[in-house]
Design an enzyme around this catalytic site. Sequence first.
Site, PDB file in Angstrom:
ATOM      1  N   GLY A 122      33.978 -48.746 -19.077  1.00 28.99           N
ATOM      2  CA  GLY A 122      33.337 -47.337 -19.369  1.00 28.99           C
ATOM      3  C   GLY A 122      31.814 -47.358 -19.867  1.00 28.99           C
ATOM      4  O   GLY A 122      31.450 -47.968 -20.968  1.00 28.99           O
ATOM      5  N   ALA A 128      24.486 -39.776 -19.886  1.00 29.91           N
ATOM      6  CA  ALA A 128      24.120 -41.054 -19.719  1.00 29.91           C
ATOM      7  C   ALA A 128      24.753 -41.580 -18.433  1.00 29.91           C
ATOM      8  O   ALA A 128      25.680 -42.334 -18.451  1.00 29.91           O
ATOM      9  CB  ALA A 128      24.437 -42.129 -21.123  1.00 29.91           C
ATOM     10  N   GLY A 337      33.835 -36.516  18.245  1.00 29.49           N
ATOM     11  CA  GLY A 337      33.671 -35.187  18.549  1.00 29.49           C
ATOM     12  C   GLY A 337      34.658 -34.568  17.851  1.00 29.49           C
ATOM     13  O   GLY A 337      35.253 -34.839  16.544  1.00 29.49           O
ATOM     14  N   GLU A 362      28.062 -46.935  -9.291  1.00 32.22           N
ATOM     15  CA  GLU A 362      27.339 -48.328  -9.976  1.00 32.22           C
ATOM     16  C   GLU A 362      25.877 -48.335  -9.613  1.00 32.22           C
ATOM     17  O   GLU A 362      25.399 -49.235  -9.086  1.00 32.22           O
ATOM     18  CB  GLU A 362      28.098 -49.677  -9.101  1.00 32.22           C
ATOM     19  CG  GLU A 362      29.573 -49.362  -9.524  1.00 32.22           C
ATOM     20  CD  GLU A 362      30.107 -50.793  -9.543  1.00 32.22           C
ATOM     21  OE1 GLU A 362      29.652 -52.029  -9.635  1.00 32.22           O
ATOM     22  OE2 GLU A 362      31.358 -50.804  -9.120  1.00 32.22           O
ATOM     23  N   GLU A 366      18.749 -44.360  -5.478  1.00 36.41           N
ATOM     24  CA  GLU A 366      17.617 -44.170  -6.088  1.00 36.41           C
ATOM     25  C   GLU A 366      17.474 -45.352  -7.204  1.00 36.41           C
ATOM     26  O   GLU A 366      16.321 -45.982  -7.397  1.00 36.41           O
ATOM     27  CB  GLU A 366      17.261 -42.953  -6.655  1.00 36.41           C
ATOM     28  CG  GLU A 366      17.107 -41.752  -5.764  1.00 36.41           C
ATOM     29  CD  GLU A 366      18.582 -41.461  -4.894  1.00 36.41           C
ATOM     30  OE1 GLU A 366      19.572 -41.863  -5.465  1.00 36.41           O
ATOM     31  OE2 GLU A 366      18.206 -40.717  -3.928  1.00 36.41           O
TER      32      GLU A 366
END
Length: 381
Positions: A122, A128, A337, A362, A366
């Site tokens: 966690g 955040a 297809g 993870e 960027e």
Amino acid sequence: MLLENKQNEFREKIKAFADSKIAPLAVEIDREQRFPIESIKPMAEMGLLGMVVSEEYGGSPVDTVCYSIAVEELSRVCGSTGITIAAHNSLGCFPIYKFGTDEQKKTYLTRGTSGGELLAFGLTEPDAGSDAGATKSTAVKKDDHWLINGTKCFITSASHAFASIVTAKTSNEPGVKGISSFILERGWDGYDVGKKEDKMGLRGSDTAFLHFTDVKTPLGNQMGESGEGFKQFMVTLDGGRISIAAMALGLAQGALDCALKFAAQTSRNGKPIGSTQEIQWKLADMATEIEAARHLVYGASRMKDAGVKFSRESAMAKLYASEVGSRVSFQALQILGEVGILDNNYPVERLHRDVKLCEIGEGTSEVQRIVIARDLINSVK
Ligand code: COS
């Protein structure tokens, strides 16, 4: 790609297991968003829950190339199973094995490896995510315990993991210096699991919020010293990113395998479509990109085992393999297809949905570019 005999043999073993035991469940768990609980015990028996842990704590240690091969082969047939194993080993077991006390390892790793129970990690919070240092969860020391409060989101295996390793602020120091880490058990008062998320891909994996309200945590469940949590989690993510790269590699390989089969078995104007140049060029590009990604993934794995710094290389492997996964599965859909969109005999649309997470979880692509660029710049100082 040239590998050691033991690594080739390991791949054959995991491939056979993935094809016979994991693949048959993949369509159903995706459609029904069902966690494949029945796969956990057989995977524990194969040692797949203890790949980064020594035998002393119930593990079945393998080198990091083999670990990557295991995640790759499971993901080739089922991304949901791949991420469950990757998150448990890299994010659940690894930090306890690397930073935990002997007591913590005996208590938590033994259950999490040969015991066949999952561990969760966690870090991410509603405010955040990429800025992981903005953690708002708190841990306040009261006599012989900590009281932990906060919310973690997008947690893999949240409802099934018996314990999670989490970050929380133990002081108001600015930046990441006040962040510490703790092992919390799901059964404790105030530890609540939110509802399972309804996701675009990896729908069989269990992703949910964790809410902590005054969770009374023994002092012995702090991992390392106060203020070390952020760095511990960054070191953990360096390894975790290799496993997400391996997952993307497996999903890309699964998509290429489908496209190859389809190109060989489907005829237009009396000829297999694979005999046409436009399909051949696509297949050649897909296979070349996959092989390049494989070199990056196994290269970063070897660096981890060599004990040298590999943050840049794991970020490169994850960045490249996850973007290759998206491109390759997209091209596979194009080759198939309408069949690719409609027919679960060729699960390319599932692989395409599953691989998207690899560009996000993870650390987004960027963030990987930030990690790579900062390391490049620091190397010329
Ligand atoms: N290994 C060891 N230490 C590391 C490290 C690593 N890989 N990465 C950073 N650190 C250390 C730095 O050296 C620095 O220590 P000092 O203050 O002693 O110099 C400290 O940690 C802070 O590092 P930095 O200044 O780089 O932190 P930032 O807040 O700028 O964060 C990024 C950098 C963006 C890279 C980080 O927040 C990140 O990885 N975010 C993505 C999080 C993520 O992947 N979330 C997914 C959740 S898991 S599903």
